[in-house]
Scaffold this motif. Sequence first.
Motif, PDB file in Angstrom:
ATOM      1  N   MET A  10       0.922  -1.329  -0.018  1.00  0.00           N
ATOM      2  CA  MET A  10      -0.046   0.089   0.023  1.00  0.00           C
ATOM      3  C   MET A  10       0.768   1.045   0.230  1.00  0.00           C
ATOM      4  N   LEU A  11       1.931   1.253   0.532  1.00  0.00           N
ATOM      5  CA  LEU A  11       2.893   2.365   0.815  1.00  0.00           C
ATOM      6  C   LEU A  11       3.462   2.603  -0.459  1.00  0.00           C
ATOM      7  N   LEU A  12       3.920   1.485  -1.138  1.00  0.00           N
ATOM      8  CA  LEU A  12       4.917   1.750  -2.315  1.00  0.00           C
ATOM      9  C   LEU A  12       3.701   2.141  -3.784  1.00  0.00           C
ATOM     10  N   THR A  13       2.389   1.968  -3.423  1.00  0.00           N
ATOM     11  CA  THR A  13       1.488   2.537  -4.611  1.00  0.00           C
ATOM     12  C   THR A  13       1.343   3.827  -4.431  1.00  0.00           C
ATOM     13  N   ARG A  14       1.987   4.642  -3.361  1.00  0.00           N
ATOM     14  CA  ARG A  14       1.746   6.165  -3.464  1.00  0.00           C
ATOM     15  C   ARG A  14       2.971   6.641  -4.265  1.00  0.00           C
ATOM     16  N   PRO A  15       2.423   8.152  -4.823  1.00  0.00           N
ATOM     17  CA  PRO A  15       3.449   8.634  -5.741  1.00  0.00           C
ATOM     18  C   PRO A  15       4.567   9.239  -5.015  1.00  0.00           C
ATOM     19  N   VAL A  16       5.283   8.209  -4.312  1.00  0.00           N
ATOM     20  CA  VAL A  16       6.635   8.721  -3.492  1.00  0.00           C
ATOM     21  C   VAL A  16       7.585   7.882  -3.692  1.00  0.00           C
ATOM     22  N   ARG A  17       8.711   8.590  -4.055  1.00  0.00           N
ATOM     23  CA  ARG A  17      10.065   7.423  -4.467  1.00  0.00           C
ATOM     24  C   ARG A  17      10.562   6.698  -3.262  1.00  0.00           C
ATOM     25  N   ARG A  18      10.988   5.587  -3.674  1.00  0.00           N
ATOM     26  CA  ARG A  18      11.074   4.343  -2.759  1.00  0.00           C
ATOM     27  C   ARG A  18      12.325   4.987  -1.745  1.00  0.00           C
ATOM     28  N   TRP A  19      13.318   5.710  -2.261  1.00  0.00           N
ATOM     29  CA  TRP A  19      14.402   6.115  -1.455  1.00  0.00           C
ATOM     30  C   TRP A  19      13.837   6.885  -0.228  1.00  0.00           C
ATOM     31  N   LYS A  20      12.680   7.668  -0.690  1.00  0.00           N
ATOM     32  CA  LYS A  20      12.359   8.394   0.474  1.00  0.00           C
ATOM     33  C   LYS A  20      11.441   7.821   1.445  1.00  0.00           C
ATOM     34  N   ILE A  21      10.791   6.631   1.104  1.00  0.00           N
ATOM     35  CA  ILE A  21       9.996   5.899   1.983  1.00  0.00           C
ATOM     36  C   ILE A  21      11.153   5.049   2.979  1.00  0.00           C
ATOM     37  N   LEU A  22      12.336   4.594   2.452  1.00  0.00           N
ATOM     38  CA  LEU A  22      13.193   3.919   3.191  1.00  0.00           C
ATOM     39  C   LEU A  22      14.094   4.958   4.334  1.00  0.00           C
ATOM     40  N   LEU A  23      14.460   6.121   3.648  1.00  0.00           N
ATOM     41  CA  LEU A  23      14.725   7.326   4.306  1.00  0.00           C
ATOM     42  C   LEU A  23      14.078   7.571   5.609  1.00  0.00           C
ATOM     43  N   SER A  24      12.766   7.695   5.411  1.00  0.00           N
ATOM     44  CA  SER A  24      11.751   8.151   6.537  1.00  0.00           C
ATOM     45  C   SER A  24      12.040   6.982   7.395  1.00  0.00           C
ATOM     46  N   LYS A  25      11.887   5.626   7.152  1.00  0.00           N
ATOM     47  CA  LYS A  25      12.021   4.557   8.082  1.00  0.00           C
ATOM     48  C   LYS A  25      13.415   4.813   8.768  1.00  0.00           C
ATOM     49  N   TRP A  26      14.584   5.152   8.398  1.00  0.00           N
ATOM     50  CA  TRP A  26      15.825   5.227   8.739  1.00  0.00           C
ATOM     51  C   TRP A  26      15.794   6.305   9.923  1.00  0.00           C
ATOM     52  N   ILE A  27      15.226   7.664   9.283  1.00  0.00           N
ATOM     53  CA  ILE A  27      15.157   8.429  10.450  1.00  0.00           C
ATOM     54  C   ILE A  27      14.336   8.160  11.515  1.00  0.00           C
ATOM     55  N   ALA A  28      13.119   7.300  11.462  1.00  0.00           N
ATOM     56  CA  ALA A  28      12.338   7.152  12.590  1.00  0.00           C
ATOM     57  C   ALA A  28      13.120   6.003  13.516  1.00  0.00           C
ATOM     58  N   LEU A  29      14.007   5.347  12.804  1.00  0.00           N
ATOM     59  CA  LEU A  29      14.645   4.350  13.592  1.00  0.00           C
ATOM     60  C   LEU A  29      15.589   5.032  14.481  1.00  0.00           C
ATOM     61  N   THR A  30      16.386   5.886  13.743  1.00  0.00           N
ATOM     62  CA  THR A  30      17.263   6.710  14.417  1.00  0.00           C
ATOM     63  C   THR A  30      16.790   7.500  15.823  1.00  0.00           C
ATOM     64  N   PHE A  31      15.710   7.946  15.504  1.00  0.00           N
ATOM     65  CA  PHE A  31      14.806   8.556  16.998  1.00  0.00           C
ATOM     66  C   PHE A  31      14.746   7.683  18.017  1.00  0.00           C
ATOM     67  N   TYR A  32      14.308   6.477  17.655  1.00  0.00           N
ATOM     68  CA  TYR A  32      13.913   5.482  18.630  1.00  0.00           C
ATOM     69  C   TYR A  32      15.186   4.864  19.131  1.00  0.00           C
ATOM     70  N   VAL A  33      16.295   4.740  18.475  1.00  0.00           N
ATOM     71  CA  VAL A  33      17.667   4.104  19.199  1.00  0.00           C
ATOM     72  C   VAL A  33      18.093   5.078  19.914  1.00  0.00           C
ATOM     73  N   SER A  34      17.850   6.363  19.899  1.00  0.00           N
ATOM     74  CA  SER A  34      18.386   7.691  20.799  1.00  0.00           C
ATOM     75  C   SER A  34      17.442   7.557  21.754  1.00  0.00           C
ATOM     76  N   LEU A  35      16.009   7.462  21.792  1.00  0.00           N
ATOM     77  CA  LEU A  35      15.363   7.294  22.774  1.00  0.00           C
ATOM     78  C   LEU A  35      15.561   6.143  23.590  1.00  0.00           C
ATOM     79  N   ILE A  36      15.917   4.932  23.256  1.00  0.00           N
ATOM     80  CA  ILE A  36      16.272   3.865  24.066  1.00  0.00           C
ATOM     81  C   ILE A  36      17.588   4.316  25.066  1.00  0.00           C
ATOM     82  N   ILE A  37      18.517   4.823  24.451  1.00  0.00           N
ATOM     83  CA  ILE A  37      19.657   4.924  25.251  1.00  0.00           C
ATOM     84  C   ILE A  37      19.571   6.048  26.224  1.00  0.00           C
ATOM     85  N   VAL A  38      18.618   7.261  25.861  1.00  0.00           N
ATOM     86  CA  VAL A  38      18.357   8.309  26.837  1.00  0.00           C
ATOM     87  C   VAL A  38      17.417   7.697  27.906  1.00  0.00           C
TER      88      VAL A  38
END
Length: 328
Positions: A142-170
């Motif tokens: 469903m996510l890939l059917t949207r008019p958004v480039r795939r690299w942006k989708i993966l980049l958003s996941k990476w940024i969200a993951l960075t946020f949660y990794v930081s939150l775990i340590i803090v």
Amino acid sequence: MNRLLPLIQNETLKIWRKKRFYVVILVLLVLIPIFTYAQMKVAENNREKFSDWRNQTLQQINDYQNALSSDRVPEEWKRFRRIAVQQLQYYLDHDVNPTTPDGVTFTRGFMANSVTLFYPLLVLAIASDLISGERTTGTIKMLLTRPVRRWKILLSKWIALTFYVSLIIVASGILCYLIAGAIFGYGGWQMPIFTGFSISGSNVDSTYVHAVPQWLYILMQAGLIWFAQMVVAAIALMVSVLIRSTSASIVTMMAAVIAGTILANMSSSWQSAKYLFSVNINMTGYLAGSPPPIEGMTLGFSLATLTVWAAAALIVSFTVFTKQDILN
């Protein structure tokens, strides 16, 4: 950028709704009090046996020296003890208690002991099925059917993951301080910690040793832990992209982390093992002056090795994700 921000918000909410982070906090709330209680019992036993910390440190030095004279102790263990004797003697000569029981010291010790296995497992709880889990549920289609480039989708996941990794340590640091501080007190921020020990074989060079306040030491320690866990997250993201099965993705990363922890304690004679990411994760040991897993390894070497691993993992992740056939 206008399309990227909603994607990041969406990925952040998706991870939050999985309630994995709640599980991480629950695990911390269960384990930290147990470790605090164990530390309290150790402190009580030491107070009963020794009149002050100097006698305790002297006894520890004597125990290590007795072990050095034993033929039953492997030579590799003797090397660690020779280094420990020199470092303890340095603290003794400068009248600094290396094991003062307080909330800040407990937090420092907990974070240092968690970097190779505990923190990576917490990160894997969030990261290991970031892509493979959505393949299993079908939401990635469903996510890939949207008019958004795939690299942006993966980049958003990476940024969200960075946020949660930081939150775990803090979150782990805050919970450690609050829980342990209730038992040992909330002081210790300005206590001097010696760093800069240079290890050469079984000898410790104290030429560049200097004292830093414990709050600064914890900040440096947390920065190295964060960097190491981001490398684990990058590799977990790559495995999640490459392996379609959620369970296989999780098991693969858990096996890599656990096997790497075991290997780090057994690889002193295998020089090539120093290029494995799992052998380089424990960078806080360089701050404390602990001997590296393999002689010759330095903080700069570990940082460079982990950077290469993270960069390679991200390149593979973005390359495969943007080209592979996910919809079928």
